[in-house]
Design an enzyme around this catalytic site. Sequence first.
Site, PDB file in Angstrom:
ATOM      1  N   LYS A  44       9.604  -9.091  58.048  1.00 30.40           N
ATOM      2  CA  LYS A  44       8.223  -9.146  58.492  1.00 30.40           C
ATOM      3  C   LYS A  44       7.286  -9.570  57.360  1.00 30.40           C
ATOM      4  CE  LYS A  44       8.898  -5.089  61.425  1.00 30.40           C
ATOM      5  NZ  LYS A  44       8.548  -3.667  61.540  1.00 30.40           N
ATOM      6  N   GLY A  45       7.712  -9.347  56.122  1.00 29.22           N
ATOM      7  CA  GLY A  45       6.807  -9.453  54.977  1.00 29.22           C
ATOM      8  C   GLY A  45       6.064 -10.769  54.849  1.00 29.22           C
ATOM      9  N   GLU A  99       9.173 -16.838  52.031  1.00 30.50           N
ATOM     10  CA  GLU A  99       9.405 -15.418  51.743  1.00 30.50           C
ATOM     11  C   GLU A  99       8.174 -14.817  51.061  1.00 30.50           C
ATOM     12  OE1 GLU A  99      10.616 -12.764  52.352  1.00 30.50           O
ATOM     13  OE2 GLU A  99      12.423 -12.261  51.236  1.00 30.50           O
ATOM     14  N   ASP A 100       7.995 -13.511  51.224  1.00 26.32           N
ATOM     15  CA  ASP A 100       6.845 -12.860  50.596  1.00 26.32           C
ATOM     16  C   ASP A 100       7.033 -12.660  49.099  1.00 26.32           C
ATOM     17  OD1 ASP A 100       8.858 -10.970  50.977  1.00 26.32           O
ATOM     18  OD2 ASP A 100       7.590  -9.474  51.949  1.00 26.32           O
ATOM     19  N   ASP A 103      12.382 -10.089  44.240  1.00 23.54           N
ATOM     20  CA  ASP A 103      12.420  -8.955  43.315  1.00 23.54           C
ATOM     21  C   ASP A 103      13.798  -8.931  42.633  1.00 23.54           C
ATOM     22  OD1 ASP A 103      11.942  -6.501  42.091  1.00 23.54           O
ATOM     23  OD2 ASP A 103      12.318  -5.329  43.891  1.00 23.54           O
ATOM     24  N   LYS A 131       8.737 -11.295  41.094  1.00 26.60           N
ATOM     25  CA  LYS A 131       8.788 -10.205  40.107  1.00 26.60           C
ATOM     26  C   LYS A 131      10.088 -10.363  39.330  1.00 26.60           C
ATOM     27  CE  LYS A 131       8.484  -6.462  42.768  1.00 26.60           C
ATOM     28  NZ  LYS A 131       8.216  -5.120  43.303  1.00 26.60           N
ATOM     29  N   PHE A 152       4.875  -2.125  42.436  1.00 28.56           N
ATOM     30  CA  PHE A 152       5.157  -2.183  43.857  1.00 28.56           C
ATOM     31  C   PHE A 152       3.877  -2.617  44.551  1.00 28.56           C
ATOM     32  CE2 PHE A 152       6.123  -1.120  48.166  1.00 28.56           C
ATOM     33  CZ  PHE A 152       7.411  -1.631  48.259  1.00 28.56           C
ATOM     34  N   ASP A 159       4.646  -4.409  52.732  1.00 24.90           N
ATOM     35  CA  ASP A 159       4.492  -3.036  53.207  1.00 24.90           C
ATOM     36  C   ASP A 159       5.074  -2.019  52.250  1.00 24.90           C
ATOM     37  OD1 ASP A 159       7.260  -3.772  53.691  1.00 24.90           O
ATOM     38  OD2 ASP A 159       7.390  -1.915  54.829  1.00 24.90           O
ATOM     39  N   ARG A 165       0.440  -3.646  55.659  1.00 22.45           N
ATOM     40  CA  ARG A 165       0.638  -5.093  55.839  1.00 22.45           C
ATOM     41  C   ARG A 165      -0.671  -5.796  56.190  1.00 22.45           C
ATOM     42  NH1 ARG A 165       6.226  -6.030  56.051  1.00 22.45           N
ATOM     43  NH2 ARG A 165       7.478  -4.451  57.076  1.00 22.45           N
TER      44      ARG A 165
HETATM   45  P1  IMP Z   1      15.022  -8.713  46.764  1.00 22.87           P
HETATM   46  O1  IMP Z   1      16.284  -8.969  47.514  1.00 22.87           O
HETATM   47  O2  IMP Z   1      15.121  -7.520  45.849  1.00 22.87           O
HETATM   48  O3  IMP Z   1      14.512  -9.928  46.041  1.00 22.87           O
HETATM   49  O4  IMP Z   1      13.984  -8.216  47.787  1.00 22.87           O
HETATM   50  C1  IMP Z   1      13.039  -8.966  48.355  1.00 22.87           C
HETATM   51  C2  IMP Z   1      12.459  -8.172  49.505  1.00 22.87           C
HETATM   52  O5  IMP Z   1      12.152  -6.834  49.107  1.00 22.87           O
HETATM   53  C3  IMP Z   1      11.140  -8.802  49.884  1.00 22.87           C
HETATM   54  O6  IMP Z   1      11.318  -9.653  50.975  1.00 22.87           O
HETATM   55  C4  IMP Z   1      10.291  -7.617  50.258  1.00 22.87           C
HETATM   56  O7  IMP Z   1      10.416  -7.359  51.633  1.00 22.87           O
HETATM   57  C5  IMP Z   1      10.855  -6.453  49.494  1.00 22.87           C
HETATM   58  N1  IMP Z   1      10.048  -6.173  48.293  1.00 22.87           N
HETATM   59  C6  IMP Z   1      10.369  -6.402  46.992  1.00 22.87           C
HETATM   60  N2  IMP Z   1       9.401  -6.032  46.167  1.00 22.87           N
HETATM   61  C7  IMP Z   1       8.404  -5.560  46.962  1.00 22.87           C
HETATM   62  C8  IMP Z   1       7.074  -5.040  46.705  1.00 22.87           C
HETATM   63  O8  IMP Z   1       6.581  -4.945  45.553  1.00 22.87           O
HETATM   64  N3  IMP Z   1       6.365  -4.686  47.796  1.00 22.87           N
HETATM   65  C9  IMP Z   1       6.815  -4.784  49.068  1.00 22.87           C
HETATM   66  N4  IMP Z   1       8.038  -5.279  49.365  1.00 22.87           N
HETATM   67  C10 IMP Z   1       8.822  -5.652  48.310  1.00 22.87           C
HETATM   68 MG    MG Z   2      10.899  -9.246  52.934  1.00 19.85          MG
END
Ligand code: IMP
Ligand code: MG
Length: 175
Positions: A44-45, A99-100, A103, A131, A152, A159, A165
């Site tokens: 959803k992000g 993508e939002d 991380d 990040k 965060f 969210d 959101r």
């Molecule tokens: P990754 O697989 O760790 O890169 O995760 C990415 C997903 O984790 C993103 O699509 C977000 O939904 C969630 N996410 C990572 N960091 C944050 C944050 O700071 N706030 C909210 N959602 C996050």
């Molecule tokens: Mg996401």
Amino acid sequence: MYIPEEIKEVKFSEKEISDRVKQLGAALTEEYRGRNPVFICILKGACVFFSDLIRAVECPIEIGFISASSYEGTKSSGKVDISFQGKLDITNRDVVLIEDIVDTARTLPEVIKAFKALSPKSIKTVCLLDKPSKRVTDFKADLVGFKTEDYFLVGYGLDCDQKFRNLPYIGIYNG
Ligand code: IMP
Ligand code: MG
């Protein structure tokens, strides 16, 4: 301006976001002119970013939706669930994944793997936020809105346990 008490600080204002989204839209317009790509929103992000970004792209595109999730509260669970929403034929198409935030970078490589299995012509990734400090893979997005430290973040689609959101800015969550 509505700032819930859980928000410690506004990190990216509505104006900063909207200026950067216009720049990203202009870059995508240049790149995809004459190619009719399919922009995929990773729910959803990315929903708010996606809806602004597609309106900043000035060439024909199509859109599609998938959902991917790995987070529980403010921690990545490490396991990525992906599901396709509705009919999506991307065989031999230029795909742009929206993508939002990246991380640990577990989610996007999994999404790319799922799309590669459907034989697209090309796949590019656009992330509003990056990040880099918690990476567990060497994934790099093709286009990034903002690089940021390991806070965060919530708002503008992002969210914490499904909340915040709807904030029009991106804030640092104080939890
Ligand atoms: P990754 O697989 O760790 O890169 O995760 C990415 C997903 O984790 C993103 O699509 C977000 O939904 C969630 N996410 C990572 N960091 C944050 C944050 O700071 N706030 C909210 N959602 C996050
Ligand atoms: Mg996401």
